[in-house]
Design a protein around this motif. Structure first.
Motif, PDB file in Angstrom:
ATOM      1  N   LEU A  13     101.320   8.222  36.508  1.00 16.76           N
ATOM      2  CA  LEU A  13     101.824   9.495  35.502  1.00 16.76           C
ATOM      3  C   LEU A  13     101.389   9.136  34.220  1.00 16.76           C
ATOM      4  CD1 LEU A  13     104.983  10.630  36.606  1.00 16.76           C
ATOM      5  CD2 LEU A  13     103.413  11.731  36.816  1.00 16.76           C
ATOM      6  N   GLY A  14     100.943   7.456  34.673  1.00 18.72           N
ATOM      7  CA  GLY A  14     100.513   6.786  33.026  1.00 18.72           C
ATOM      8  C   GLY A  14      99.411   6.967  32.883  1.00 18.72           C
ATOM      9  N   ASP A  15      98.892   6.950  33.646  1.00 18.71           N
ATOM     10  CA  ASP A  15      96.937   6.731  33.579  1.00 18.71           C
ATOM     11  C   ASP A  15      96.515   7.922  32.565  1.00 18.71           C
ATOM     12  OD1 ASP A  15      94.934   6.052  33.927  1.00 18.71           O
ATOM     13  OD2 ASP A  15      94.791   7.683  36.065  1.00 18.71           O
ATOM     14  N   HIS A  16      95.911   7.352  31.644  1.00 16.75           N
ATOM     15  CA  HIS A  16      95.777   8.209  30.391  1.00 16.75           C
ATOM     16  C   HIS A  16      94.010   9.525  30.674  1.00 16.75           C
ATOM     17  CE1 HIS A  16      97.596   6.387  27.735  1.00 16.75           C
ATOM     18  NE2 HIS A  16      97.195   4.834  27.710  1.00 16.75           N
ATOM     19  N   SER A  17      93.787   8.825  31.890  1.00 14.20           N
ATOM     20  CA  SER A  17      93.182   9.487  32.106  1.00 14.20           C
ATOM     21  C   SER A  17      93.136  11.066  32.630  1.00 14.20           C
ATOM     22  CB  SER A  17      91.496   9.484  33.573  1.00 14.20           C
ATOM     23  OG  SER A  17      91.836   8.338  34.223  1.00 14.20           O
ATOM     24  N   ARG A  18      94.689  10.382  33.601  1.00 14.24           N
ATOM     25  CA  ARG A  18      95.418  11.721  34.481  1.00 14.24           C
ATOM     26  C   ARG A  18      95.542  12.678  33.486  1.00 14.24           C
ATOM     27  NH1 ARG A  18     100.454  13.559  36.280  1.00 14.24           N
ATOM     28  NH2 ARG A  18     100.164  14.596  38.079  1.00 14.24           N
ATOM     29  N   VAL A  19      95.832  12.503  31.879  1.00 19.71           N
ATOM     30  CA  VAL A  19      97.188  12.694  31.247  1.00 19.71           C
ATOM     31  C   VAL A  19      95.833  13.686  30.862  1.00 19.71           C
ATOM     32  CG1 VAL A  19      98.033  12.833  29.152  1.00 19.71           C
ATOM     33  CG2 VAL A  19      98.916  11.570  30.956  1.00 19.71           C
ATOM     34  N   GLU A  20      94.742  13.062  30.186  1.00 18.53           N
ATOM     35  CA  GLU A  20      93.813  13.802  29.818  1.00 18.53           C
ATOM     36  C   GLU A  20      92.982  15.007  30.183  1.00 18.53           C
ATOM     37  OE1 GLU A  20      89.638  12.999  27.255  1.00 18.53           O
ATOM     38  OE2 GLU A  20      90.657  11.475  28.005  1.00 18.53           O
ATOM     39  N   ARG A  21      92.665  14.798  31.398  1.00 20.14           N
ATOM     40  CA  ARG A  21      92.265  15.560  32.623  1.00 20.14           C
ATOM     41  C   ARG A  21      93.418  16.718  32.583  1.00 20.14           C
ATOM     42  NH1 ARG A  21      91.742  12.707  36.809  1.00 20.14           N
ATOM     43  NH2 ARG A  21      93.508  12.906  37.577  1.00 20.14           N
ATOM     44  N   THR A  22      94.900  16.800  33.281  1.00 15.30           N
ATOM     45  CA  THR A  22      95.210  18.015  33.025  1.00 15.30           C
ATOM     46  C   THR A  22      95.316  18.536  31.875  1.00 15.30           C
ATOM     47  OG1 THR A  22      96.621  15.823  34.708  1.00 15.30           O
ATOM     48  CG2 THR A  22      97.988  17.866  33.845  1.00 15.30           C
ATOM     49  N   ALA A  23      95.855  17.827  30.592  1.00 18.01           N
ATOM     50  CA  ALA A  23      95.218  18.528  29.112  1.00 18.01           C
ATOM     51  C   ALA A  23      94.289  19.830  29.080  1.00 18.01           C
ATOM     52  CB  ALA A  23      95.417  17.880  28.163  1.00 18.01           C
ATOM     53  N   THR A  24      92.870  18.927  29.487  1.00 11.56           N
ATOM     54  CA  THR A  24      91.950  19.525  29.826  1.00 11.56           C
ATOM     55  C   THR A  24      91.927  21.247  30.546  1.00 11.56           C
ATOM     56  OG1 THR A  24      90.504  18.057  31.180  1.00 11.56           O
ATOM     57  CG2 THR A  24      90.611  18.090  28.074  1.00 11.56           C
ATOM     58  N   GLU A  25      92.133  20.792  31.946  1.00 20.87           N
ATOM     59  CA  GLU A  25      91.622  21.939  32.651  1.00 20.87           C
ATOM     60  C   GLU A  25      92.850  22.549  32.687  1.00 20.87           C
ATOM     61  OE1 GLU A  25      91.304  19.424  36.032  1.00 20.87           O
ATOM     62  OE2 GLU A  25      89.692  18.489  36.065  1.00 20.87           O
ATOM     63  N   LYS A  26      94.639  22.353  33.054  1.00 16.01           N
ATOM     64  CA  LYS A  26      94.775  23.143  33.033  1.00 16.01           C
ATOM     65  C   LYS A  26      95.571  23.594  31.214  1.00 16.01           C
ATOM     66  CE  LYS A  26      97.841  21.408  37.192  1.00 16.01           C
ATOM     67  NZ  LYS A  26      98.764  20.683  37.451  1.00 16.01           N
ATOM     68  N   LEU A  27      95.764  23.565  30.985  1.00 17.11           N
ATOM     69  CA  LEU A  27      96.615  23.751  28.951  1.00 17.11           C
ATOM     70  C   LEU A  27      94.697  23.750  27.629  1.00 17.11           C
ATOM     71  CD1 LEU A  27      98.572  20.970  28.657  1.00 17.11           C
ATOM     72  CD2 LEU A  27      99.451  22.645  29.423  1.00 17.11           C
ATOM     73  N   GLN A  28      93.728  23.501  28.505  1.00 19.62           N
ATOM     74  CA  GLN A  28      92.873  24.376  28.199  1.00 19.62           C
ATOM     75  C   GLN A  28      92.696  23.439  26.641  1.00 19.62           C
ATOM     76  OE1 GLN A  28      93.720  26.783  29.865  1.00 19.62           O
ATOM     77  NE2 GLN A  28      92.667  26.947  31.270  1.00 19.62           N
ATOM     78  N   MET A  29      93.073  22.502  26.433  1.00 17.33           N
ATOM     79  CA  MET A  29      93.228  21.862  25.185  1.00 17.33           C
ATOM     80  C   MET A  29      91.650  21.214  25.328  1.00 17.33           C
ATOM     81  SD  MET A  29      97.018  19.841  25.438  1.00 17.33           S
ATOM     82  CE  MET A  29      97.880  20.144  24.281  1.00 17.33           C
ATOM     83  N   GLN A  30      91.516  20.552  23.877  1.00 15.13           N
ATOM     84  CA  GLN A  30      90.633  20.364  23.299  1.00 15.13           C
ATOM     85  C   GLN A  30      90.439  18.616  23.168  1.00 15.13           C
ATOM     86  OE1 GLN A  30      87.856  22.483  21.254  1.00 15.13           O
ATOM     87  NE2 GLN A  30      87.823  24.404  22.902  1.00 15.13           N
ATOM     88  N   HIS A  31      89.593  17.938  22.587  1.00 11.40           N
ATOM     89  CA  HIS A  31      89.040  16.663  22.684  1.00 11.40           C
ATOM     90  C   HIS A  31      88.943  16.801  20.677  1.00 11.40           C
ATOM     91  CE1 HIS A  31      89.487  12.299  21.459  1.00 11.40           C
ATOM     92  NE2 HIS A  31      88.382  12.198  20.616  1.00 11.40           N
ATOM     93  N   VAL A  32      90.314  16.381  20.103  1.00  9.05           N
ATOM     94  CA  VAL A  32      90.027  16.715  18.330  1.00  9.05           C
ATOM     95  C   VAL A  32      88.910  15.454  17.946  1.00  9.05           C
ATOM     96  CG1 VAL A  32      90.841  16.808  15.688  1.00  9.05           C
ATOM     97  CG2 VAL A  32      91.761  17.978  18.444  1.00  9.05           C
ATOM     98  N   ASP A  33      88.278  15.018  16.784  1.00  4.74           N
ATOM     99  CA  ASP A  33      87.984  14.325  15.636  1.00  4.74           C
ATOM    100  C   ASP A  33      88.029  14.123  14.659  1.00  4.74           C
ATOM    101  OD1 ASP A  33      85.809  12.335  15.740  1.00  4.74           O
ATOM    102  OD2 ASP A  33      84.393  13.805  14.562  1.00  4.74           O
ATOM    103  N   PRO A  34      89.181  12.947  14.663  1.00  8.01           N
ATOM    104  CA  PRO A  34      89.162  13.226  13.340  1.00  8.01           C
ATOM    105  C   PRO A  34      88.774  13.347  11.670  1.00  8.01           C
ATOM    106  CG  PRO A  34      90.023  11.025  14.736  1.00  8.01           C
ATOM    107  CD  PRO A  34      88.571  11.642  15.273  1.00  8.01           C
ATOM    108  N   ALA A  35      87.502  13.097  12.219  1.00  9.34           N
ATOM    109  CA  ALA A  35      86.621  12.730  10.613  1.00  9.34           C
ATOM    110  C   ALA A  35      86.953  14.583  10.598  1.00  9.34           C
ATOM    111  CB  ALA A  35      85.674  13.238  10.451  1.00  9.34           C
TER     112      ALA A  35
END
Length: 106
Positions: free
Chosen positions: A76-98
């Motif tokens: 559950l703490g694996d970052h890649s799993r969390v990121e994959r879940t966020a992009t696939e299930k929640l349609q979230m995108q990675h935000v560039d700080p700039a």
């Protein structure tokens, strides 16, 4: 008249034992006491051994559960799993700080 006296057999045996066999009588009592103590100790040892085995089984079950919880936490703490879940299930995108600063300023 001494020959006509009647004595009980247990009384005669007890009297003879007390007069002539004090040491063997004491040894008999000591053997009986030690035998009872040996039986009691063996019984308590068996109970404690059974209790120890039960506790070892319980410890093993808890150890297995602990290992499973560690594996689950790692999964559950694996970052890649969390990121994959966020992009696939929640349609979230990675935000560039700039780019984030530009959006906030507008």
């Amino acid at each position: 008249m001494i020959g006509n006296e009647r004595h009980s057999l247990p009384g005669v045996i007890g009297g003879d034992l007390l007069r002539h066999a004090k040491i063997p009588l004491l040894l008999l009592v000591a053997v009986l006491i030690s035998a009872v103590l040996v039986v009691t100790t063996a019984h308590k040892t068996r109970l404690l051994t059974a209790q120890r085995e039960q506790l070892v089984l319980e410890r093993d079950a808890l150890d297995i559960e602990w290992r499973n919880l560690i594996l689950e936490e790692n999964a559950l703490g694996d970052h890649s799993r969390v990121e994959r879940t966020a992009t696939e299930k929640l349609q979230m995108q990675h935000v560039d700080p700039a780019q984030e600063n530009i959006v906030v300023q507008q």
